[in-house]
Scaffold this motif. Structure first.
Motif: not given
Lengths: 276, 273
Positions: A27-31, A33-34, A37, A241, A244-245, A248
């Motif tokens: 959870v934390i690393i992917p979030l 990276s959002l 980004f 991306y 999309a981001t 999102a």
């Protein structure tokens, strides 16, 4: 300053370690990276993306259909919970078990099944076509799919509250001559209201993010039946991306606000359930 | 009084009929549709669609992703529930909020954050490339996405049960010198066994049906990165309706089995407490 002795039960270090490392990876690393980004994008780019006509139209479609579907589920959820708690009838256990079907059935399967039912050739679609109402490939179709997805939320949050409800207040009100409608409005509804709102909020959150069941039934016409998750999906397929981001982020913001509101109501609801 | 009773009986059956009609139209009819469409062209076509090479490959990938999700989330669920309910520490609220995030975000966004983490524009990408690890548009991506969307499913079931049970028994056992694993096996686990099973059932259901997040990360390579729900989508979009419904019928049967297990687990669990 050592407080080691306060923890009698062993295993704090190990279990905290496992919990945090898995949480970080999944959870934390992917979030993060959002977040990273997003920080590389400029605010004006984000604003430009999320105010594009097609994107704004998709927000409207997503919010409107999710709201209507959740409202329908709020009403039907109370009716279903009431019937399941208060009445006895044949096949009650099966009906009770069926409520969870939308959790167990893959959304894509629900999507194609509802599409074929409500298209011009389907049983339901044929029936409504006589009155000139089209369901599949319109916003009504999206609402139908979202009603399906959201059924369990309100039922499952109202049911336990109704089960714990003390019948003596209703009786007292009845003895004093209150009509049934009035008893429901004045005695029962105030008790279940937080649960209804919680269920509504959870259903709304789920419906706004829903993708699998909706893409089949929606027809995905830009400005008309294109939902926000689909726009994100198509931006991703074009490797855009940044757009999309940006889109999102709007959805995430809404999801967190909703979660916050639901948690507020839920903590009050928990007090009622505990009888405090 | 008599009049009131007739009125209440009328309301009762009206509400029951409305409920059953609603359940029938929204839940039962779609199931019937899947089955009847699947067998529309007869048993032979059905068998052909179900035993198709791509269908079997997709089914295997679905099983693989589901297994990974259940195993990882079980490990996480047990440790997280233990940490949260048996100890006091700062930031507990933050921790529980973080654990719940995966179920509150749209599956598409779940896919998006993994693309951002492991995709071409990520700072990790060169390292992954060097190690020859493909995540996005490959099986690891699908597995990760499946784990993500079902991440809190088991811990969520365990936490309320453990919270209600308190810490007295474990503390007593610890003071008498029991080891952590013994305490868990002999004292904690018997309390959570039904909640635990229930969590696994929910996790399995969601994992095998996940569509949005997996769809973002899969790249839709037939026979390689296709799960059953994605296979259904491809068939349906190619207007191969009968095969699409035939493959769906496998998932419908799985869903029904899961619902039955769920009811049984809940029933026994309720009887025991």
């Amino acid at each position: 300053m050592k407080k080691v002795n306060k923890r009698v039960i062993p295993g704090f270090g190990l279990s905290m370690g496992v919990t945090l490392s898995l949480l970080s990876i999944i959870v934390i690393i992917p979030l993060a990276s959002l977040v990273v980004f997003t920080s590389q994008m400029s605010l004006s780019d984000i604003l430009k993306t999320i105010t594009r006509d097609r994107v704004v139209a998709s927000f409207e479609v997503s919010f409107l259909t999710a709201f209507i579907a959740s409202a329908i589920n709020a009403v039907m959820g109370v009716v279903l919970a009431w019937v399941l708690v208060r009445y006895d009838f044949p096949f009650k256990r099966i009906v009770d078990g069926m409520i969870e079907l939308p959790f167990a059935l893959p959304t894509a399967v629900a999507g194609i099944a509802l599409t074929s039912l409500t298209s011009d050739q389907g049983i339901i679609g044929k029936f409504f076509a006589k009155f000139g109402i089209k369901i599949a490939y319109t916003r009504i179709g999206i609402v139908v799919a979202l009603v399906f997805i959201g059924i369990p939320f309100v039922v499952r949050s109202v049911q336990p509250v109704l089960e714990k409800l003390d019948g003596s207040f209703e009786e007292a009100a009845g003895v004093m001559g209150a009509s049934r409608a009035r008893i429901f409005r004045k005695v029962i509804f105030p008790e279940i209201r937080p649960a209804v709102f919680t269920g509504f909020g959870l259903a709304l959150g789920r419906c706004i993010g829903e993708y699998g069941s909706v893409v089949f039934i929606a027809g995905n016409m830009p400005f008309k039946t294109e939902i926000t998750p689909l726009i994100i999906m198509s931006e991703l397929q074009e490797y855009d991306y940044a757009s999309a981001t940006a889109i999102a982020l709007v959805m995430l913001l809404f999801a967190f606000l909703l979660l916050f509101a639901v948690n507020l109501i839920q903590s009050r609801n928990a007090k009622i359930l505990k009888g405090g | 009084m008599h009049e009131n009773k007739i009125g209440s009986r009328f309301v009762k059956w009206l509400l029951i009929c409305v409920s059953i009609l609603f359940i029938f139209l929204m839940l039962v009819l779609p199931l019937i549709t899947v089955i009847s469409e699947a067998f529309r062209s007869g048993w032979e076509t059905y068998k052909q669609a179900v035993t198709d090479e791509y269908t079997i490959k997709a089914a295997l990938l679905t099983v693989e992703a589901t297994l990974f999700a259940v195993i990882i989330n079980t490990i996480f669920g047990v440790f997280a529930a233990w940490t949260i309910t048996k100890f006091h520490f700062k930031g507990k609220k933050l921790l529980t909020t973080l654990i719940d995030i995966p179920v509150t975000v749209s599956p598409i966004i779940a896919g998006l954050i993994y693309v951002l983490t492991f995709g071409r524009q990520s700072f990790l990408y060169p390292y992954l490339k060097e190690l020859d690890i493909d995540i996005v548009f490959a099986i690891p991506g699908i597995v990760l996405a499946t784990i993500f969307v079902t991440f809190p499913f088991i811990s969520r079931e365990l936490i309320p049960v453990l919270e209600a049970q308190g810490t007295d028994e474990e503390e007593a056992a610890a003071l008498m010198g029991a080891r952590g694993t013994t305490i868990f096996r002999r004292i904690t686990f018997p309390h959570i066994k039904w909640a635990f099973l229930y969590g696994i059932v929910l996790c399995t259901a969601r994992a095998m049906g996940e569509f949005g997040a997996v769809s973002v990360l899969s790249g839709h390579l037939r026979g390689k990165t296709n799960t059953l729900p994605l296979h259904v989508e491809i068939l349906f979009n190619e207007f191969k309706y009968v095969p699409a419904f035939a493959v769906s019928s496998i998932l419908v049967m799985m869903a029904i089995i899961i619902l039955v297990i769920r009811s049984v687990v809940e029933y026994i669990g309720k009887k025991e407490t």
